[in-house]
Structures are given as structure tokens and as C-alpha cells.
Motif scaffolding. Structure first.
Motif, PDB file in Angstrom:
ATOM      1  N   UNK A   8       0.832  -1.202   0.000  1.00  0.00           N
ATOM      2  CA  UNK A   8       0.000   0.000   0.000  1.00  0.00           C
ATOM      3  C   UNK A   8       0.868   1.253   0.000  1.00  0.00           C
ATOM      4  N   UNK A   9       1.261   1.692  -1.172  1.00  0.00           N
ATOM      5  CA  UNK A   9       1.925   2.983  -1.335  1.00  0.00           C
ATOM      6  C   UNK A   9       1.618   3.486  -2.745  1.00  0.00           C
ATOM      7  N   UNK A  10       1.280   4.775  -2.894  1.00  0.00           N
ATOM      8  CA  UNK A  10       0.820   5.265  -4.197  1.00  0.00           C
ATOM      9  C   UNK A  10       1.928   5.566  -5.204  1.00  0.00           C
ATOM     10  N   UNK A  11       3.191   5.620  -4.761  1.00  0.00           N
ATOM     11  CA  UNK A  11       4.256   6.063  -5.660  1.00  0.00           C
ATOM     12  C   UNK A  11       5.257   4.931  -5.931  1.00  0.00           C
ATOM     13  N   UNK A  12       5.314   4.432  -7.172  1.00  0.00           N
ATOM     14  CA  UNK A  12       6.222   3.321  -7.489  1.00  0.00           C
ATOM     15  C   UNK A  12       7.700   3.656  -7.298  1.00  0.00           C
ATOM     16  N   UNK A  13       8.085   4.938  -7.449  1.00  0.00           N
ATOM     17  CA  UNK A  13       9.497   5.303  -7.336  1.00  0.00           C
ATOM     18  C   UNK A  13       9.902   5.645  -5.908  1.00  0.00           C
ATOM     19  N   UNK A  14       9.021   5.463  -4.953  1.00  0.00           N
ATOM     20  CA  UNK A  14       9.310   5.777  -3.558  1.00  0.00           C
ATOM     21  C   UNK A  14      10.213   4.725  -2.937  1.00  0.00           C
ATOM     22  N   UNK A 101       1.175   5.939   8.524  1.00  0.00           N
ATOM     23  CA  UNK A 101       0.566   7.263   8.375  1.00  0.00           C
ATOM     24  C   UNK A 101      -0.404   7.484   9.521  1.00  0.00           C
ATOM     25  N   UNK A 102      -0.152   8.526  10.304  1.00  0.00           N
ATOM     26  CA  UNK A 102      -1.002   8.847  11.443  1.00  0.00           C
ATOM     27  C   UNK A 102      -1.247   7.621  12.325  1.00  0.00           C
ATOM     28  N   UNK A 103      -0.137   6.969  12.642  1.00  0.00           N
ATOM     29  CA  UNK A 103      -0.107   5.881  13.625  1.00  0.00           C
ATOM     30  C   UNK A 103      -0.870   4.639  13.187  1.00  0.00           C
ATOM     31  N   UNK A 154       8.611   7.991   9.216  1.00  0.00           N
ATOM     32  CA  UNK A 154       9.531   9.119   9.185  1.00  0.00           C
ATOM     33  C   UNK A 154      10.192   9.389  10.518  1.00  0.00           C
ATOM     34  N   UNK A 155       9.591   8.916  11.601  1.00  0.00           N
ATOM     35  CA  UNK A 155      10.119   9.185  12.927  1.00  0.00           C
ATOM     36  C   UNK A 155      11.389   8.420  13.240  1.00  0.00           C
ATOM     37  N   UNK A 156      12.108   8.896  14.213  1.00  0.00           N
ATOM     38  CA  UNK A 156      13.314   8.229  14.676  1.00  0.00           C
ATOM     39  C   UNK A 156      12.922   6.988  15.472  1.00  0.00           C
ATOM     40  N   UNK A 169       6.737   1.184  19.674  1.00  0.00           N
ATOM     41  CA  UNK A 169       6.271   0.739  18.360  1.00  0.00           C
ATOM     42  C   UNK A 169       5.406  -0.513  18.470  1.00  0.00           C
ATOM     43  N   UNK A 170       5.704  -1.419  19.407  1.00  0.00           N
ATOM     44  CA  UNK A 170       4.888  -2.623  19.555  1.00  0.00           C
ATOM     45  C   UNK A 170       3.468  -2.271  20.001  1.00  0.00           C
ATOM     46  N   UNK A 171       3.337  -1.199  20.796  1.00  0.00           N
ATOM     47  CA  UNK A 171       1.997  -0.758  21.201  1.00  0.00           C
ATOM     48  C   UNK A 171       1.271  -0.092  20.039  1.00  0.00           C
ATOM     49  N   UNK A 172       1.992   0.715  19.264  1.00  0.00           N
ATOM     50  CA  UNK A 172       1.388   1.390  18.115  1.00  0.00           C
ATOM     51  C   UNK A 172       0.856   0.373  17.113  1.00  0.00           C
ATOM     52  N   UNK A 173       1.615  -0.702  16.908  1.00  0.00           N
ATOM     53  CA  UNK A 173       1.235  -1.708  15.907  1.00  0.00           C
ATOM     54  C   UNK A 173       0.345  -2.813  16.475  1.00  0.00           C
TER      55      UNK A 173
END
Length: 259
Positions: A8-14, A101-103, A154-156, A169-173
Motif C-alpha cells: 500500500x503505497x501510491x508512488x512506485x518510485x518511492x 501514516x497517522x499511527x 519518518x520518525x526516529x 512501536x509494539x503498542x502502536x502496531x
């Protein structure tokens, strides 16, 4: 192994596009068979609605779960949903790749889950009794299959550390890994997270790909997250609360790990 990559990403060159291409090539070179559901390229319809149940009685109000159940039961699901379900049946392992994106996952991927995880396919299955509350959280249609998230953010890394501002991150996911993957029965591998994605350049990319390759090499053998199985005796049924003698005095997401 048969591996399904849901991307799920809209840009193939990303960066995500580069990671997707690397994943497919790396897995195929290792002898695996790969299918890719590139949701943007497929122009995947994210919203669940009455069009997902062709031939339904239009005079009856639309009900997301009941329409999903009836369409699945009668074989009258829209063709795109049925095709993705067949890919899941085929797969030995599933990789969900997306930018955080937005957690959470992008809307198009959440829409894939909403529509493909039909009532009677991914949920609403199994007996409900005083000993067994449906085939879920370690049981279900995806039992015996493995799943892993490949996530860019994007975050550290420190932002998602134990004391990081964004939360661990384990809680976010957790809602994705425990709720979307473990719920229908997947054995869930720890997520592969790539931090500071906007800072990755030609010099750092080889190291990023090497790290991803190592995780792909362990797709069939690396230890999975030790989530507690719902019907394994750790939870009171039907309350579905963890037994008080387990993780005594503790609360939060971590109590659902059998450490």
C-alpha cells in the motif's frame, strides 16, 4: 513457500516501491512463489458498501457485517473480494507493507482488510460456548500461516522507544498485529520497521535492504510473537479477561504476551 505481499503505497518510485521490488526478487531468488496485491495499481476500492454484495435486495437497509456474511455464504461477493480471499487461502505467509501514516496503515490497506475479511471467512467462525468463544486469537481461517509487517516511518527509532513520545512501536502496531493478524489465526512475526525513511539515501539504502533481506530469510523460521491464545485457558470465558492469577497486578497490552 507461497508468499502474498499486500502493498500500500501510491508512488512506485518511492522507498516503499524499492522495498517492494527487492522483497519480490529476494523471495523468488530464495525459491519462494510470490503474489503481489499492489492496492494502488489495482485501484482497490477501500470503502465497504452494498456493491460488495451483488444481487442483494436493494429494499433492505445495508448492514456491513450481515451483508458480508450473506455474500460470503452464498458465493455472491464482488469478484475483487473473492480473488483476494483466494490469495490468502493460497499463501503460506503474508506480508503487509505500508508507510505508517497517522499511527496506522493507509486507508486503502484498511479498506482491503474491511472488505476481504468477510464474516464467515476471517471472523464470525467457530462455536461460542462457556469453553470456546469462536475461532479467533490464535485460531481461525489463517491458522498455520505466518504474517509480518514491513513498515516505514519518518520518525526516529527513539521516538517509538519505550519512553518515546509516539509510544512504543509494539503498542502502536498492536491493533494491526494482534487485532488484524493474530485474530484470524496468523502466527505473527515481529514487525520489520524502517525508521527515518525520508533520510535514506544511496549510501544508506544497501544497509536497509540487507536488513530487510535478513528478515525475509527468516520468514519461515524466525520465532513469532508469543501472544496468548484466546481459547488456550488464559482467559475467562465469556468475559474474555485474562485470569487474575496471570500477570498479577499488571495491566495494558503486554499482559497478552505469554512470556
Amino acid at each position: 513457500m507461497n508468499v502474498l505481499l499486500v502493498y500500500a503505497h501510491p508512488e512506485p518510485t518511492s522507498l516503499n516501491g524499492t522495498l517492494k521490488a527487492f522483497t519480490v526478487e529476494h523471495l523468488q531468488r530464495a525459491g519462494h512463489t510470490v503474489q503481489v496485491s499492489d492496492l494502488h495499481a489495482m485501484q482497490w476500492k477501500a470503502q465497504i458498501d452494498a456493491d460488495d454484495h451483488p444481487g442483494r435486495d436493494p429494499s433492505v437497509p445495508f448492514h456491513a457485517s450481515l451483508d458480508s456474511r450473506d455474500a460470503f455464504r452464498t458465493g455472491r461477493q464482488s469478484a475483487d473480494i473473492a480473488a483476494e480471499q483466494e490469495k490468502l487461502r493460497w499463501a503460506d505467509a503474508v506480508i503487509l507493507q505500508f508507510p505508517l501514516w497517522w499511527f496506522s496503515m493507509p486507508a486503502i490497506l484498511k479498506g482491503w482488510v474491511d472488505r476481504v475479511y468477510a464474516y464467515g471467512f476471517a471472523y464470525g467462525v467457530g462455536e461460542h460456548s462457556d469453553q470456546h468463544w469462536g475461532d479467533r486469537y490464535g485460531e481461525g481461517a489463517m491458522s498455520g500461516k505466518r504474517a509480518m509487517l514491513v513498515v516505514t516511518t519518518g520518525g526516529w527509532e527513539s521516538h517509538y522507544g519505550p519512553r518515546g513520545i509516539n509510544g512504543p512501536i509494539d503498542d502502536v502496531l498492536f491493533p494491526i498485529q494482534h487485532g488484524i493478524l493474530f485474530y484470524p489465526g496468523f502466527d505473527v512475526l515481529p514487525a520489520h520497521v524502517i525508521y527515518r525513511s525520508s533520510r535514506i539515501d544511496e549510501a544508506s539504502l544497501p544497509g536497509v535492504l540487507e536488513g530487510l533481506g535478513a528478515r525475509l530469510d527468516g520468514l519461515a523460521s524466525d520465532p513469532v510473537i508469543a501472544y496468548r491464545r484466546q481459547n488456550g485457558g488464559d482467559y475467562l470465558i465469556p468475559a474474555l479477561s485474562l485470569r487474575p492469577e496471570l500477570a498479577e497486578g499488571e495491566a495494558g497490552l503486554g499482559v497478552h504476551l505469554a512470556l
